[in-house]
Structure formats: C-alpha cells, structure tokens
Scaffold this active site. Structure first.
Site, PDB file in Angstrom:
ATOM      1  N   ARG A 230       3.148  -9.693  10.775  1.00  0.00           N
ATOM      2  CA  ARG A 230       4.456  -8.998  10.804  1.00  0.00           C
ATOM      3  C   ARG A 230       5.561  -9.939  10.328  1.00  0.00           C
ATOM      4  O   ARG A 230       6.651  -9.504   9.988  1.00  0.00           O
ATOM      5  CB  ARG A 230       4.811  -8.523  12.221  1.00  0.00           C
ATOM      6  CG  ARG A 230       3.899  -7.518  12.892  1.00  0.00           C
ATOM      7  CD  ARG A 230       3.525  -6.345  12.040  1.00  0.00           C
ATOM      8  NE  ARG A 230       2.286  -6.591  11.311  1.00  0.00           N
ATOM      9  CZ  ARG A 230       1.910  -5.940  10.232  1.00  0.00           C
ATOM     10  NH1 ARG A 230       2.681  -5.013   9.712  1.00  0.00           N
ATOM     11  NH2 ARG A 230       0.763  -6.221   9.624  1.00  0.00           N
TER      12      ARG A 230
ATOM     13  N   LYS B 197       0.815  -1.212   0.000  1.00  0.00           N
ATOM     14  CA  LYS B 197       0.000   0.000   0.000  1.00  0.00           C
ATOM     15  C   LYS B 197       0.848   1.260   0.000  1.00  0.00           C
ATOM     16  O   LYS B 197       0.480   2.259  -0.617  1.00  0.00           O
ATOM     17  CB  LYS B 197      -0.964   0.012   1.183  1.00  0.00           C
ATOM     18  CG  LYS B 197      -0.300   0.165   2.542  1.00  0.00           C
ATOM     19  CD  LYS B 197      -1.327   0.244   3.646  1.00  0.00           C
ATOM     20  CE  LYS B 197      -0.674   0.311   5.015  1.00  0.00           C
ATOM     21  NZ  LYS B 197       0.171   1.481   5.216  1.00  0.00           N
ATOM     22  N   THR B 198       2.003   1.223   0.679  1.00  0.00           N
ATOM     23  CA  THR B 198       2.874   2.404   0.711  1.00  0.00           C
ATOM     24  C   THR B 198       3.374   2.733  -0.693  1.00  0.00           C
ATOM     25  O   THR B 198       3.442   3.895  -1.086  1.00  0.00           O
ATOM     26  CB  THR B 198       4.071   2.167   1.660  1.00  0.00           C
ATOM     27  OG1 THR B 198       3.577   1.799   2.942  1.00  0.00           O
ATOM     28  CG2 THR B 198       4.915   3.417   1.787  1.00  0.00           C
TER      29      THR B 198
ATOM     30  N   GLN C 248      -6.912  -4.615  10.329  1.00  0.00           N
ATOM     31  CA  GLN C 248      -5.810  -4.112  11.151  1.00  0.00           C
ATOM     32  C   GLN C 248      -6.226  -2.893  11.971  1.00  0.00           C
ATOM     33  O   GLN C 248      -5.378  -2.087  12.361  1.00  0.00           O
ATOM     34  CB  GLN C 248      -4.610  -3.773  10.262  1.00  0.00           C
ATOM     35  CG  GLN C 248      -4.028  -4.989   9.562  1.00  0.00           C
ATOM     36  CD  GLN C 248      -2.768  -4.668   8.791  1.00  0.00           C
ATOM     37  OE1 GLN C 248      -1.747  -4.288   9.363  1.00  0.00           O
ATOM     38  NE2 GLN C 248      -2.817  -4.822   7.481  1.00  0.00           N
TER      39      GLN C 248
ATOM     40  N   ASP D 192      -3.376   7.639   4.879  1.00  0.00           N
ATOM     41  CA  ASP D 192      -2.880   6.281   5.132  1.00  0.00           C
ATOM     42  C   ASP D 192      -3.501   5.753   6.423  1.00  0.00           C
ATOM     43  O   ASP D 192      -3.864   6.525   7.314  1.00  0.00           O
ATOM     44  CB  ASP D 192      -1.350   6.349   5.253  1.00  0.00           C
ATOM     45  CG  ASP D 192      -0.705   4.972   5.232  1.00  0.00           C
ATOM     46  OD1 ASP D 192      -1.391   3.996   4.857  1.00  0.00           O
ATOM     47  OD2 ASP D 192       0.486   4.875   5.580  1.00  0.00           O
ATOM     48  N   GLU D 193      -3.614   4.442   6.542  1.00  0.00           N
ATOM     49  CA  GLU D 193      -4.132   3.786   7.760  1.00  0.00           C
ATOM     50  C   GLU D 193      -5.464   4.413   8.200  1.00  0.00           C
ATOM     51  O   GLU D 193      -5.662   4.755   9.368  1.00  0.00           O
ATOM     52  CB  GLU D 193      -3.104   3.893   8.901  1.00  0.00           C
ATOM     53  CG  GLU D 193      -1.720   3.365   8.583  1.00  0.00           C
ATOM     54  CD  GLU D 193      -1.649   1.850   8.558  1.00  0.00           C
ATOM     55  OE1 GLU D 193      -2.704   1.216   8.589  1.00  0.00           O
ATOM     56  OE2 GLU D 193      -0.530   1.313   8.494  1.00  0.00           O
TER      57      GLU D 193
END
Length: 777
Positions: free
Chosen positions: A614, A33-34, A256, A225-226
């Site tokens: 992670r 996504k980044t 998340q 973002d997020e």
C-alpha cells in the site's frame, strides 16, 4: 491506434486489445490493472461491441464508479451509462429485481444488512426457547452465512449427516431448524440478505434455463476484477454466465488473496486455465506505485509462500528509503512513535494528513493509535468502524422508509411500531408475532385485519395499531408521486421522529439530530444526482437499494484531510505515501488463530504483502516488547515476517533479538565488587571505531541528539547544563515539537520550560524528560 492506448506499456497493451476468448491477467500490486480493465472496455466498444452486452464486476462501488467515469471520458457519457458495471451484489440485486418473481419474491424486496439479519436471528432463537449462550446470535448467523456461500441450502443441509453431526457436536443440534425458520421468515418478509443475493441468483440461473440463456446472450463480454477474492457462489455465477461465448477476462493477483475467512477461494484464480479452453495468460509485473526498496521487501516476503503463480514484480521508480522497523516498549509507546513520526514527517516534508495511513491486524489495536493522534491534534478517521447507516437514528428513519416500500418487512416494522412511543408494548408485539406465525400472514397484515384475527389485545391498543397502519398507508399513497427526499422529509416530521430527537438536549441528542439532517442531505444529493443519469429514478426504492449496497469505504465523510486508520483487509486496493503497519508481533500478525495449517499461514503472509504494497514512498513496521491483550500485559516477540524481509531493504532501528527491559531500576541490586568476581570475562582485542567525520555546525540538525532519561537515584548529567539552552528546538514523545523558553534549577533539579507547537507550555524535570534536541541555537 486510439490515443488512449498510447498511455499503456507493452505488457498492458496486449490484454487490452485482445477482443475474444478467455483470458487471465495476473496483475502485481500497483501494476495498473484498473487502467487495463478500463481501457479494455473502451477498446471493445470502439470495435463495435454494444455497451449493453458488457458486464464488469468489481468488489467496491468506488472501483466501479471510477472505472465508469474513466470510460465516459473516452467513449462518451451516454454509452458508458449503458454498461452493466458494479459490485457482485449490486449487479445480482438488479437481476433479481427483474427476475425475482420466478422465485416468489416481489421486485421491491428488502435487502437486509448484517444488523437486520442478526436481529431476526436473535428473535428466532428467543422464540424457539433456545439457550442464547450456546446459540450465540453472531455465531449462528456466521455459520448460516457460510452455508449459503457454500451453496448449502436448507434442503441440502438436512441431506448432509456430516454437517448435522458437526453442529450437534458443537452443542447446537437445532441449527437446521433455525436455518429453515430464518429462510422462511425472510421469504415471508419479502427480504433477502447479502448472501441471498448470490445464493438466489445461483438458484435463478440453475432452476430457470430460459433466464440463464437470456443473460448469457446479454452478457457476451464479461470482465471480473479481483478474481482471487471470489467465493464459490460468485465463481459459479460467473462460470454460468460466461459459458456460452467464453469471452471472459479475469484480473487478479494470487499474492493478494486475503479473504479466505469470508469464503474467498484462491483456487478460482489458480485453476482458471483448467476451466476454459485456450486461455491466454498475461502478466503485469511493473509496479508504478512503490519505491524499489518497498517492492524488493514485499517480493522477499511473498517468496516464502509455496502456493503461488509465477511472476516477478519490479519497478523503475526511485530506490527510496528503506523500510523502517521500530521497536517500542508498549502499545502506548508504539502509538506515540506513530503520532510523532507523522507530525515530524508532515512538518519536514510539507505533507498532508491524508498522505499517511496506519494499518493493523485487528480493530482493537486502534485505541492506542487514536489516543496518541488526539494528543497531537492530528485528525484521523477510522474506516470500518460503525458506519453512518448503522447508527440508531439513521436505522430508525430507514426502517420507516423500508416499511413504506415493503410492509412485509418484519424487522423494519418491529423497529418503528412503537418508536416514537405509541403505547404499543412488547407484550402486544409478541402476541402479534405469534398470531402472524399461526395464520401464515405478515405482522402488518395481522394489524390491518386486527378485528378478524383471534388475538388477546384490548380495544385501546387496537386503536393505536389502527392509527399506526393509517400512518404507514398515508406514506404509501405519497410514495406513488413524491421523490425520495420529499417523502423522507415528510416521514421524519409526521412520524414524531424529529419531535422525539428534539426532546434530548444533550450533546449526543444534538449529534443524532445532525445525523438525521445529514441523511436528508444525502437523500437530496441522491435525488439530484439521479436527475443527471439516464434511465435512473429518484424514488425511494432506488435510494434504499443504494444505501443497502453501500460499503463503508465508498462513503465520503467530512474533511478529506485525515490520517486513515483501518485493518489491513480494508486497505486492499488503496495506496498512501507513508504507511505504518503496527503490531508486527507473533500471535498478533501472523494471528494466533491463523497458524494451524500452511495455507492459513500463507494467507497471513499475503495479508502482510498487501499491507506493505500500500506504501508509495515509505513503510514503517512497529512491534512492542509487551502489549495489553485480553486485559493482561503479555510479553511479545517480533513477527516472523520482519525476519523474512531481505536485510538489504530494511533499516532496523533496534536489534530484533534484544529483550532487555530498560524500565527496571539498576539501583535495586547490589554493586559487584572486584574482589568478589569469581569468573572474569576473557579479554578480547579492542577494535577502535573509526570516528565519523564531523559535520559543519549548520548541518547538525539532521542528526538529533538524544537525552537519555536517568533514574531517580542517579544525578542528572551535567550535559543538560551545557547542551540544552534557551532557544533550542526539542521533540518530546507525548507533546511533540517545542521551543525551550527558560531553564532553571541546578544539579538533579534542572527544569526546562518548553512551549510546544500544540499550544501547551510545560515545565519538565530534565532528569526524567525524554527529549530530543532537534536544533541548537
């Protein structure tokens, strides 16, 4: 097509090249996504969108910095610098620096961190004569913080009888008075806390439509973002800014969303399509980070949640190792397992310490892990512990610097007025506070005008106060021309701080001195770094804002090669080759505090999903049969989340349901003689196990032989005489890997002298030693 776009897959490309209109990108863990956000910004600029008209909001400075660097590589450094990109708090602080005068704040307002806010709150509770056991500072601060994030102002609070009644029921009927006094004191001190950066921005955009119109016109393209982590206050600001052009792109993953405890509202992402017309939805479902087993395990867990957006995360990566589930007797055993596994894996696979992370649900769990890692000489770093900028000596220096910039800063003044000691006692300070409250002045103004204020302070003390003001005023003059480093160095020397620290010759005192020097190094780096940036200053104001908005995860401390220890919340957005998730027990994870409702339990499950994803190559889940909690040894049972993982993805080293405690010595019971057995077990047909094909001798290293400990009353097994020989390589839970140098004794007194790789040589009594033979001679 631009060259960089060829690096995107089909799912990533579609949202990257959509220029106008509202859009939501549901991005699974590790789906890139980044990269999509970064390339989308670069693409907008290549299509003629002015970089000054783009706003990108992130949750960490680190994420913003990485994105800016990537964009600079594509569009050039000059254009990238013009982007408004940063955390919610840093961007809104910047807006408030420009526009805060509308609300009565100076442009150089101080930003109070949590510690500053709690100190002020504590002072108010004390001054009001309230019972500090009922009005606990941290609880009061947390309550007021939640008010602000829910946009409940002081005025709104006193208009809400339900809130007032709830506080009265909690035996805190004067909560509203504390809230009002806290807000008034911050305003008088020219200070905002972290929550104010959001609340005051909302106030600014709501009360001053011309300011809102100005920033709506400026920010024609907004990226967030997020988005699943935004709270109500952040949501409203973004909604207001995007309302005119509606070119808003939000990226997030409902699976998340793990910050409900600090106000994050998962409904912001779930209901995004209801907020805007003709929303385009894109899904990034290919995971580039983890193996098939880890992705499959995570998917099978999150499938148990009912509140979620539809998506199927998949990966083209290798199948990889299964998720290992390990049972330990106690938290000490759990720590030793983690440390020994890290050591073994490092040696066998030639890995670094920073390939490993240990994640836990609560900070208290780190102790046993730390003890075990220290004994193995494995370097580690705890994230989220006491931040560098929270240490006393650093707070002392920055308090001086804050006071130079904003003499109304009450907390900074109280911190340094008598440090180093100037003979200005607490009684004097209390009288100054009373005088300031009665006259409506700041404490600093009272001191400056000490002769005309009716206050009971003797002449000797008045002279000391005048000297203090003269010192601060001299710093203010220097601040007009000097950069942050030159001023800070001057302050530490002339204020007496360095002299005070030099008096303490203890190791702790030396460390404090080193920390101050490290702060000066940091200011020097900041000044030099600012010189490379366009439109950036090297003044004290810029440095203090940089410090106030820094997060612990953004800091780069010391040698980067260390095992990372952190709570799962802090691990969000990070990735590691090998991840240990410890304390997988009911009432610990999921937390006993978070199982009252389905929504709370689902948030805990999302937290586990974040932890599991992670890991890139290997994930370990550990749980104990008993654990010390609140000073007592309590029985524990495996977390329900372990059982929710599809069994095809896990390797359970010990049965989940077994509850036998092998530490009990069987010799304390009578033997049962055959003629006393009254109820015999029915005979069952024996199934002959197929013996595994014997491997050639040289391959037997891969299947270590375990030496079972024996009780004191049993004879040591004779196998020690034959199986363990000089030259064998063994592994011990506490001491690690070592080589057998000598064997002596006989029967139950056989001892082995072992030289361990950590340098220690130990003589171990084999009937008690828990050894694994890793390689025979």
């Amino acid at each position: 097509m631009e060259k960089y776009l060829s690096q995107l897959n089909e799912a990533q490309l579609a949202p990257t090249i959509q220029v106008n209109g509202p859009m939501i990108i549901i991005a699974g863990a590790g789906s890139g996504k980044t990269r999509v956000l970064t390339y989308r910004i670069a693409y907008l600029m290549s299509k003629g969108v002015d970089s000054f008209n783009i706003l990108a909001l992130t949750f960490t400075n680190k994420a913003a910095k990485e994105m800016k660097e990537r964009i600079a590589q594509i569009v050039g450094d000059g254009e990238a610098k013009n982007l408004w990109m940063g955390t919610f708090h840093s961007v809104f602080a910047k807006i408030l620096r420009f526009e805060g005068h509308h609300l009565g704040f100076p442009s150089n307002f101080t930003i109070y961190d949590t510690q500053d806010s709690q100190k002020l709150m504590g002072s108010i509770i004390k001054e009001m004569g309230l019972d500090k056991d009922i009005y606990k500072t941290k609880q009061v601060y947390s309550r007021i913080s939640s008010y602000k994030n829910s946009l409940i102002t002081v005025k709104a609070y006193f208009k809400n009888p339900e809130l007032m009644e709830a506080d009265a029921m909690a035996r805190r009927p004067r909560m509203g008075e504390i809230y009002k006094e806290y807000v008034d004191r911050c305003f008088k001190a020219g200070a905002m806390d972290f929550d104010d950066l959001l609340l005051r921005t909302n106030e600014l955009l709501t009360r001053f439509p011309n300011v809102l119109a100005q920033y709506q016109d400026k920010f024609r393209y907004i990226l967030v973002d997020e988005y699943q982590d935004t709270n109500h206050s952040q949501y409203l600001i973004v909604r207001a800014l995007a309302d005119r052009f509606q070119n808003i792109c939000v990226v997030g993953d409902d699976a998340q969303s793990i910050y409900a405890f600090r106000g994050a509202n998962i409904n912001n992402i779930l209901n995004f399509q209801k907020d805007y017309d003709n929303v385009k939805m894109y899904r990034l479902e290919q995971n580039y980070r983890s193996t098939k087993n880890i992705v499959g395990a995570a998917n099978s867990v999150i499938e148990h949640n009912k509140t979620k957006l539809d998506k199927v995360v998949w990966t083209a990566n290798d199948v990889g190792e299964k998720v290992i589930v390990h049972r330990a007797l106690t938290d000490g055993d759990e720590g030793r397992y983690v440390a020994s596994t890290i050591w073994e894996t490092k040696m066998n696979q030639q890995l670094n310490n920073n390939d490993f992370a240990v994640l836990y649900r609560t900070n208290a769990q780190s102790r046993a892990i730390e003890d075990a890692l220290r004994k193995r000489d494995i370097p580690y770093r705890i994230y989220g512990g006491l931040s560098f900028y929270q240490r006393k000596e650093i707070k002392d220096v920055t308090a001086y610097l804050r006071l130079i910039l904003n003499s109304a800063d009450e907390e900074a003044l109280k911190r340094v007025i008598n440090y180093p000691g100037r003979g200005i006692g607490q009684t004097t300070i209390d009288r100054l506070i009373v005088a300031a409250n009665q006259t409506g002045k700041t404490i600093y103004d009272v001191i400056k005008d000490i002769d005309s204020v009716p206050i009971n302070i003797n002449n000797g003390t008045k002279n000391k106060l005048r000297d203090f003001v003269t010192l601060i005023e001299s710093y203010k003059v220097m601040n007009q021309t000097a950069n942050a480093f030159d001023l800070a160095e001057h302050v530490t020397k002339t204020s007496g701080l360095i002299r005070e620290l030099n008096k303490d010759g203890t190791p702790e005192g030396v460390t404090r001195m080193d920390n101050v020097q490290e702060l000066l190094n940091g200011i020097k780096d900041f000044v030099e770094g600012q010189m490379e940036l366009a439109d950036a200053g090297d003044s004290l104001a810029e440095f203090l804002e940089d410090v106030a908005l820094a997060t612990d995860m953004d800091a780069d401390k010391g040698d980067p090669d260390h095992v990372a220890l952190m709570t799962i919340h802090l691990a969000k957005g990070l990735e590691f080759g090998h991840v240990f998730i410890v304390g997988m027990e009911e009432d610990l994870f999921p937390s006993a505090m978070s199982m009252n409702t389905r929504s709370e339990l689902e948030e805990e499950r999302r937290l586990f999903y974040v932890a599991l994803t992670r890991a890139e190559k290997q994930a370990y889940l550990t749980y104990t049969l008993s654990r010390y909690r609140w000073g007592k040894l309590i029985d524990a049972e495996p977390s329900r989340f372990i059982e929710e993982i599809d069994e095809q993805f896990v390797d359970i080293t010990t049965p989940l349901k077994e509850r036998f405690n092998p530490m009990l010595d069987p010799s304390i019971f009578d033997d049962v003689e055959p003629n006393r057995v009254r109820f015999a077990k029915p005979k069952t047909a024996k199934i002959k196990k197929k013996e595994p094909k014997k491997q050639p001798e040289k391959f037997q290293i891969s299947t270590p032989k375990k030496l079972k400990p024996v009780s004191k009353t049993e004879k040591a097994p004779s196998s020690f005489d034959t199986k363990l020989v000089v030259g064998d390589t063994v592994n011990h839970q506490r001491f690690g890997r070592g080589e057998v140098m000598k064997i002596e004794g006989s029967g139950g007194d056989i001892k082995a002298e072992i030289k361990f790789q950590n340098g220690a040589t130990k003589k171990l009594l084999l009937r008690f030693a828990k050894l694994e033979i890793l390689r025979t001679k």
